[in-house]
Design a protein around this motif. Sequence first.
Motif, mmCIF file in Angstrom:
data_model
loop_
_atom_site.group_PDB
_atom_site.id
_atom_site.type_symbol
_atom_site.label_atom_id
_atom_site.label_comp_id
_atom_site.label_asym_id
_atom_site.label_seq_id
_atom_site.Cartn_x
_atom_site.Cartn_y
_atom_site.Cartn_z
ATOM 1 N N PRO A 105 -36.884 -68.713 15.017
ATOM 2 C CA PRO A 105 -36.567 -69.248 13.695
ATOM 3 C C PRO A 105 -35.304 -68.609 13.136
ATOM 4 O O PRO A 105 -34.745 -67.679 13.723
ATOM 5 N N THR A 106 -34.859 -69.079 12.000
ATOM 6 C CA THR A 106 -33.689 -68.512 11.330
ATOM 7 C C THR A 106 -33.914 -67.034 11.046
ATOM 8 O O THR A 106 -34.953 -66.651 10.486
ATOM 9 N N SER A 107 -32.961 -66.219 11.428
ATOM 10 C CA SER A 107 -33.076 -64.776 11.243
ATOM 11 C C SER A 107 -32.437 -64.367 9.918
ATOM 12 O O SER A 107 -31.273 -64.695 9.647
ATOM 13 N N LEU A 108 -33.206 -63.664 9.095
ATOM 14 C CA LEU A 108 -32.716 -63.183 7.804
ATOM 15 C C LEU A 108 -32.330 -61.714 7.920
ATOM 16 O O LEU A 108 -33.031 -60.930 8.554
ATOM 17 N N ALA A 109 -31.222 -61.344 7.292
ATOM 18 C CA ALA A 109 -30.756 -59.958 7.359
ATOM 19 C C ALA A 109 -29.973 -59.601 6.104
ATOM 20 O O ALA A 109 -29.414 -60.475 5.429
ATOM 21 N N VAL A 110 -29.951 -58.308 5.796
ATOM 22 C CA VAL A 110 -29.101 -57.767 4.728
ATOM 23 C C VAL A 110 -28.429 -56.485 5.204
ATOM 24 O O VAL A 110 -27.872 -55.739 4.414
ATOM 25 N N VAL A 111 -28.511 -56.219 6.513
ATOM 26 C CA VAL A 111 -28.037 -54.950 7.060
ATOM 27 C C VAL A 111 -26.539 -54.755 6.835
ATOM 28 O O VAL A 111 -26.072 -53.627 6.686
ATOM 29 N N GLU A 112 -25.779 -55.839 6.767
ATOM 30 C CA GLU A 112 -24.347 -55.699 6.545
ATOM 31 C C GLU A 112 -24.040 -55.053 5.205
ATOM 32 O O GLU A 112 -23.116 -54.259 5.086
ATOM 33 N N GLN A 113 -24.844 -55.399 4.178
ATOM 34 C CA GLN A 113 -24.594 -54.864 2.836
ATOM 35 C C GLN A 113 -25.332 -53.573 2.537
ATOM 36 O O GLN A 113 -24.857 -52.755 1.751
ATOM 37 N N TYR A 114 -26.500 -53.380 3.149
ATOM 38 C CA TYR A 114 -27.355 -52.263 2.756
ATOM 39 C C TYR A 114 -27.650 -51.268 3.868
ATOM 40 O O TYR A 114 -28.231 -50.218 3.599
ATOM 41 N N GLY A 115 -27.277 -51.573 5.105
ATOM 42 C CA GLY A 115 -27.565 -50.674 6.205
ATOM 43 C C GLY A 115 -29.042 -50.676 6.563
ATOM 44 O O GLY A 115 -29.817 -51.541 6.146
ATOM 45 N N ASN A 116 -29.427 -49.690 7.343
ATOM 46 C CA ASN A 116 -30.821 -49.522 7.745
ATOM 47 C C ASN A 116 -31.538 -48.748 6.644
ATOM 48 O O ASN A 116 -31.327 -47.542 6.488
ATOM 49 N N THR A 117 -32.392 -49.414 5.905
ATOM 50 C CA THR A 117 -33.072 -48.776 4.768
ATOM 51 C C THR A 117 -34.487 -48.323 5.127
ATOM 52 O O THR A 117 -35.352 -48.179 4.251
ATOM 53 N N ALA A 118 -34.724 -48.097 6.417
ATOM 54 C CA ALA A 118 -35.978 -47.485 6.899
ATOM 55 C C ALA A 118 -37.190 -48.319 6.515
ATOM 56 O O ALA A 118 -37.226 -49.510 6.777
ATOM 57 N N THR A 119 -38.183 -47.713 5.860
ATOM 58 C CA THR A 119 -39.452 -48.389 5.590
ATOM 59 C C THR A 119 -39.298 -49.640 4.747
ATOM 60 O O THR A 119 -40.114 -50.554 4.817
ATOM 61 N N THR A 120 -38.257 -49.702 3.928
ATOM 62 C CA THR A 120 -38.124 -50.801 2.963
ATOM 63 C C THR A 120 -37.432 -52.023 3.537
ATOM 64 O O THR A 120 -37.348 -53.054 2.858
ATOM 65 N N SER A 121 -36.930 -51.948 4.771
ATOM 66 C CA SER A 121 -35.962 -52.949 5.234
ATOM 67 C C SER A 121 -36.491 -54.380 5.230
ATOM 68 O O SER A 121 -35.793 -55.304 4.804
ATOM 69 N N HIS A 122 -37.717 -54.613 5.695
ATOM 70 C CA HIS A 122 -38.240 -55.973 5.748
ATOM 71 C C HIS A 122 -38.425 -56.550 4.350
ATOM 72 O O HIS A 122 -38.096 -57.718 4.102
ATOM 73 N N PHE A 123 -38.947 -55.731 3.444
ATOM 74 C CA PHE A 123 -39.289 -56.233 2.123
ATOM 75 C C PHE A 123 -38.051 -56.354 1.244
ATOM 76 O O PHE A 123 -37.973 -57.262 0.403
ATOM 77 N N LEU A 124 -37.068 -55.484 1.455
ATOM 78 C CA LEU A 124 -35.794 -55.637 0.763
ATOM 79 C C LEU A 124 -35.105 -56.920 1.227
ATOM 80 O O LEU A 124 -34.560 -57.677 0.414
ATOM 81 N N THR A 125 -35.123 -57.175 2.525
ATOM 82 C CA THR A 125 -34.512 -58.395 3.061
ATOM 83 C C THR A 125 -35.190 -59.635 2.493
ATOM 84 O O THR A 125 -34.528 -60.580 2.049
ATOM 85 N N LEU A 126 -36.514 -59.641 2.494
ATOM 86 C CA LEU A 126 -37.258 -60.780 1.962
ATOM 87 C C LEU A 126 -36.945 -60.997 0.494
ATOM 88 O O LEU A 126 -36.675 -62.137 0.059
ATOM 89 N N ARG A 127 -36.936 -59.922 -0.262
ATOM 90 C CA ARG A 127 -36.686 -60.042 -1.701
ATOM 91 C C ARG A 127 -35.285 -60.566 -1.991
ATOM 92 O O ARG A 127 -35.086 -61.459 -2.827
ATOM 93 N N GLU A 128 -34.279 -60.051 -1.285
ATOM 94 C CA GLU A 128 -32.905 -60.478 -1.529
ATOM 95 C C GLU A 128 -32.709 -61.954 -1.186
ATOM 96 O O GLU A 128 -32.032 -62.685 -1.915
ATOM 97 N N HIS A 129 -33.300 -62.407 -0.100
ATOM 98 C CA HIS A 129 -33.127 -63.811 0.285
ATOM 99 C C HIS A 129 -33.944 -64.751 -0.591
ATOM 100 O O HIS A 129 -33.506 -65.876 -0.883
ATOM 101 N N MET A 130 -35.103 -64.319 -1.039
ATOM 102 C CA MET A 130 -35.887 -65.154 -1.953
ATOM 103 C C MET A 130 -35.170 -65.295 -3.292
ATOM 104 O O MET A 130 -35.114 -66.394 -3.863
ATOM 105 N N ARG A 131 -34.596 -64.212 -3.765
ATOM 106 C CA ARG A 131 -33.898 -64.265 -5.051
ATOM 107 C C ARG A 131 -32.613 -65.065 -4.961
ATOM 108 O O ARG A 131 -32.204 -65.725 -5.917
#
Length: 359
Positions: free
Chosen positions: A300-326
């Motif tokens: 499926p379509t791959s969602l990412a925010v690593v370019e802007q925020y880097g590897n944010t460890a435990t939060t990475s999946h939920f930060l990515t989801l939140r940013e794309h939903m918003r």
Amino acid sequence: MSTNTNTSTLNRHSRLEALGAHLPETVMTTRELTEGIAAVRDADLQRITGVAERRVYDPDPAAAENSFSMALSAARDCLDASRYEAADLDVVISASITRFTDGGRFTFEPSFASLLARELGARPAVQFDVSNACAGMMTGVYLLDRLIRSGAVRNGLVVSGEQATAVADTAAREVTDSYDPQFASLSVGDSAAAVVLDASTDEADRIHYVELMTCSEYSHLCMGMPSDRSQGIALYTDNKKMHNRDRLKLWPRFHRDLLAKQGREFADEEFDYVIQHQVGTRFIDYVNQTAEAEFGAPMPTSLAVVEQYGNTATTSHFLTLREHMRAGTARPGSRFLMVPAASGVVTGALSATITNMGV
């Protein structure tokens, strides 16, 4: 707190009810981080990792920005988007790897969960910390999902604050070349995320399954460590030469076996989006390519925010989801797949349909 356990857990499901985050205001580019460090500059960190910038906590003591304060801010942001008040929560789970409080103190006791519950006004809630490397928040969601499905609790909060760039500062001073084991530390960023789960009453908002597996064979490895000095950062560079590439097959093989027990295949899941751990752009691309070959089905379509925020460890999946939903780049009503990848090595899968989650 509910203790009714008469209904079979097979008939119960949880859902992602609300999601919040905290991002420090300070932005540091990769060029700024590596400026004056010949060993890193020559390796072209941005090209290798795909990380152009990351958020960095404010080190000024007056700002009081640290793991705990960021987690508290994310929790409040999450509750602002939730139909629940803090006093309504049955459980508070903290999943931070970094546990910095005022003055850079690394805190084990009292637990972050108890400190957060006190500040939020959730004192009656069950409170505990979990620690599972970058799969920490996913582990918290896994545990809370099981508690809700069993009928032991009605709802709860999973939260994490990561003040991770301290390791980037150290790595920037100490790395000697692109094969240095600390090289991957240069890709991290600071953030916090929090999610509320409650019982699902509608398939339009439901965690269909969340499963995790720790692979002890690879317990000595970090997902971002070099394979060996001849191959550099194997998860970032020449993947064709990666002798430990089997690590990246752990998730698709685990997921395939999980689905096979239900008589299903990956294509049957009809995922709209996949969120990999935000290690780096090449890592994400390669994991998706590997999975496509293993599943014999398009990803499926791959969602990412690593370019802007880097590897944010435990939060990475939920930060990515939140940013794309918003941002509207992930559609409500879609089916999401989140794939953890943590030192240990931890893998797994979370499948959820999300329609009315508060963000």
